[in-house]
Structures are given as structure tokens and as C-alpha cells.
Write a protein that holds these residues in place. Structure first.
Motif, short mmCIF file in Angstrom:
data_model
loop_
_atom_site.label_atom_id
_atom_site.label_comp_id
_atom_site.label_asym_id
_atom_site.label_seq_id
_atom_site.Cartn_x
_atom_site.Cartn_y
_atom_site.Cartn_z
N VAL A 129 -130.59 88.29 22.56
CA VAL A 129 -129.13 88.31 22.47
C VAL A 129 -128.57 86.91 22.63
N TRP A 130 -129.11 86.14 23.55
CA TRP A 130 -128.68 84.76 23.76
C TRP A 130 -128.84 83.96 22.46
N SER A 131 -130.00 84.05 21.83
CA SER A 131 -130.23 83.31 20.59
C SER A 131 -129.35 83.80 19.44
N ALA A 132 -129.05 85.11 19.43
CA ALA A 132 -128.22 85.66 18.36
C ALA A 132 -126.76 85.24 18.50
N LEU A 133 -126.27 85.14 19.74
CA LEU A 133 -124.87 84.81 19.96
C LEU A 133 -124.61 83.31 20.05
N ALA A 134 -125.63 82.52 20.32
CA ALA A 134 -125.44 81.08 20.50
C ALA A 134 -124.77 80.41 19.29
N PRO A 135 -125.14 80.76 18.03
CA PRO A 135 -124.47 80.12 16.89
C PRO A 135 -122.97 80.39 16.82
N ALA A 136 -122.51 81.46 17.46
CA ALA A 136 -121.07 81.79 17.45
C ALA A 136 -120.35 81.25 18.67
N ALA A 137 -121.00 80.35 19.44
CA ALA A 137 -120.43 79.90 20.71
C ALA A 137 -119.11 79.15 20.54
N PRO A 231 -123.37 89.04 15.16
CA PRO A 231 -124.47 88.31 14.51
C PRO A 231 -125.05 89.06 13.31
N LEU A 232 -125.14 90.40 13.40
CA LEU A 232 -125.65 91.18 12.28
C LEU A 232 -124.71 91.10 11.09
N LEU A 233 -123.42 91.23 11.33
CA LEU A 233 -122.45 91.14 10.23
C LEU A 233 -122.47 89.76 9.61
N THR A 234 -122.59 88.73 10.43
CA THR A 234 -122.67 87.36 9.92
C THR A 234 -123.92 87.16 9.06
N ALA A 235 -125.05 87.72 9.52
CA ALA A 235 -126.29 87.59 8.75
C ALA A 235 -126.19 88.31 7.41
N LEU A 236 -125.57 89.48 7.38
CA LEU A 236 -125.44 90.24 6.14
C LEU A 236 -124.50 89.56 5.15
N ARG A 237 -123.43 88.95 5.66
CA ARG A 237 -122.45 88.29 4.81
C ARG A 237 -122.83 86.85 4.49
N ARG A 238 -123.77 86.31 5.26
CA ARG A 238 -124.24 84.93 5.13
C ARG A 238 -123.12 83.92 5.35
N ARG A 239 -122.17 84.30 6.15
CA ARG A 239 -121.12 83.39 6.60
C ARG A 239 -120.49 84.02 7.84
N ALA A 246 -115.32 91.84 13.18
CA ALA A 246 -116.29 91.66 14.27
C ALA A 246 -115.84 92.39 15.52
N ALA A 247 -114.54 92.32 15.83
CA ALA A 247 -114.01 93.00 17.01
C ALA A 247 -114.15 94.51 16.88
N VAL A 248 -113.87 95.04 15.70
CA VAL A 248 -113.96 96.48 15.48
C VAL A 248 -115.41 96.94 15.63
#
Length: 271
Positions: A129-137, A231-239, A246-248
Motif C-alpha cells: 500500500v505504501w508503494s502504491a500510494l507514494a506516487p500520489a503523495a 492507484p488502481l484507477l490511475t494504472a488503468l487510465r495510465r494517468r 477517486a474519492a467515490v
């Protein structure tokens, strides 16, 4: 109507105290120590909430599992050092140390094999989880996800498992929210070290809830899904995902976890 004698101390211990301490630390340290002000503020907010809720029960030397929580907070602050040379194995090592502090008091009753498995699973989940959320810090997504997950965990725990752990999770959520708002309004962003410290603290509290209070695995899985939604939504959209979707996506599993806790309480005869 809720009993004020119950609600007012709850608001003071889990909302006002951690928010005030977190904001004060962040404003005090934000300019001089921008690299570690956010994790220190979050840790300070949780420690203040713990002092307000648990001070009468805490003992040193530790006699029960939660007495080791100050050491967990100290380990969470090591995320500052880890993120200066971010590497997956450093995150995993710190996650494993944190998980070991949480799980080892149960060694006598759970056995060595079960304790090792628990530490390994906790470490992998926290590091992941730490590694998945770090790019969105540097974006609102990371503090939002952590705030919703911690707040939702607090409500679910108070309903289903432990009022004390629920209050501490709620206090952590408030501290993360206060830090996220103040940091994102400035120029520093939330910071990967703040993500790491928040994940370790939330993971430790959920570990305590699972090991010592019997918090349900389905609710734990929903809270994990909430943390990984952006992070999953970002990976699927590639942006980077927009904040509203994301909030929903984060809120849905959190609400589902709270709903499961309410149902479990009703099934057991609570109200």
C-alpha cells in the motif's frame, strides 16, 4: 439524541486534540523542516489522541500489546529516512519491524508459526500500500484515501470490535486530514514519507484490531480496497485519476465496511 457525556469526550479525544496538535506541529516545522514536518505532525496527532484516550491504561514497562504503540509511532517516523533513498526492500523491512512489534505479544497464545505468518502478511500489505500510494503523495488522492480509510476503520471498529482502537483510528484519520489540507494548500505537498508513516500507523492499528479484538477479515479487505482504489484507477487510465472519481471509488468500500460492522452489531443483538 446522543448522550453528550459520551459524544463530547469522543470529539475532544479523537477530533479536536489530534487536529490541534497536528496543525501546531505542521505550522511550527513546515518551513524549517519541510521534508519531515508532515510525518512528525501526523505521528504527533496520533500520540496526542492516544494520550487523551489511553493514558490511564498505558504502562511502562509494557504489560499489554497496545502499550507498545509509542514504539510503533517511533518506527513510523523512520519512513522519513527510508524515503530519502526510497527502495521497496527498505519499505518492506520497516513494515516488517512494525508488524513484529504489533504481533509479538500474541506469540505465546498464537504460536511461532502463526505469528511469523501474521508478521509476513502485515509487512507485505503495508509495504504494498505504501508503494502504491507514494506516487500520489503530491496530489490530494493520497491523504484523501488515507483519511477515508482511517476514519471508516474508526467507525467500524467502534461499532464492531473496540471503542479504544476505533478512537485511535479516528484520531489518526483526523491528523492525516489536517496535515493533508495544510500541506496541499502550501507548496510542499503531502510527501511520500507522510504516506509511509500514515500507512504504517494505520496498518498497525488494524493489526491490533485483527489480532487482539477479532476485527473481521471482510471489513479489513474492504478497507484495503479503499486504499488501493485510486492507484488502481490511475494504472488503468495510465494517468492520475481525477479527484472526484477517486474519492467515490475510495468511499464505496469504506461505506461497505461500516455497513458490515452495523449488520454484525445488529446480528449480535446490539443497537
Amino acid at each position: 439524541m446522543p448522550d453528550p457525556s459520551f459524544v463530547l469526550p469522543l470529539l475532544l479525544q479523537s477530533v479536536l486534540v489530534p487536529a490541534a496538535v497536528c496543525a501546531a506541529l505542521l505550522l511550527l516545522l513546515g518551513r524549517a523542516r519541510s521534508d519531515w514536518s508532515a510525518p512528525v505532525a501526523i505521528a504527533g496527532g496520533l500520540l496526542a489522541s492516544m494520550a487523551a484516550t489511553y493514558h490511564a491504561q498505558w504502562s511502562f514497562p509494557p504489560h499489554q500489546a497496545l502499550d507498545w504503540m509509542p514504539l510503533v509511532i517511533a518506527l513510523a517516523l523512520c519512513a522519513i529516512v527510508v524515503e530519502r533513498r526510497a527502495a521497496w526492500w527498505r519499505r518492506l523491512l520497516l513494515s516488517a519491524l512494525t508488524a513484529a512489534v504489533v504481533a509479538w505479544p500474541a506469540l505465546g497464545s498464537a504460536g511461532a508459526a502463526n505469528t511469523i505468518i501474521t508478521v509476513a502478511v502485515m509487512a507485505l500489505l503495508m509495504a504494498g500500500v505504501w508503494s502504491a500510494l507514494a506516487p500520489a503523495a503530491q496530489r490530494p488522492a493520497a491523504p484523501l484515501a488515507l483519511t477515508l480509510a482511517a476514519g471508516g476503520a474508526g467507525l467500524a471498529l467502534m461499532i464492531d470490535a473496540s471503542q479504544l482502537l476505533g478512537q485511535l483510528c479516528g484520531g489518526l484519520g483526523v491528523a492525516i486530514a489536517a496535515c493533508g489540507i495544510l500541506r496541499l494548500r502550501g507548496s510542499g505537498g503531502f510527501g511520500a514519507a507522510a504516506v509511509g508513516a500514515s500507512v504504517l500507523l494505520l496498518g498497525a492499528l488494524l493489526g491490533y484490531a485483527r489480532i487482539y479484538a477479532g476485527f473481521g477479515i471482510p471489513m479489513m479487505a474492504l478497507l484495503l480496497a479503499a486504499l488501493l482504489a485510486e492507484p488502481l484507477l490511475t494504472a488503468l487510465r495510465r494517468r492520475p485519476a481525477a479527484i472526484l472519481p477517486a474519492a467515490v471509488l475510495t468511499a464505496i468500500p469504506v461505506l461497505a465496511a461500516i455497513g458490515m460492522a452495523v449488520k454484525a452489531m445488529q446480528d449480535s443483538g446490539g443497537y
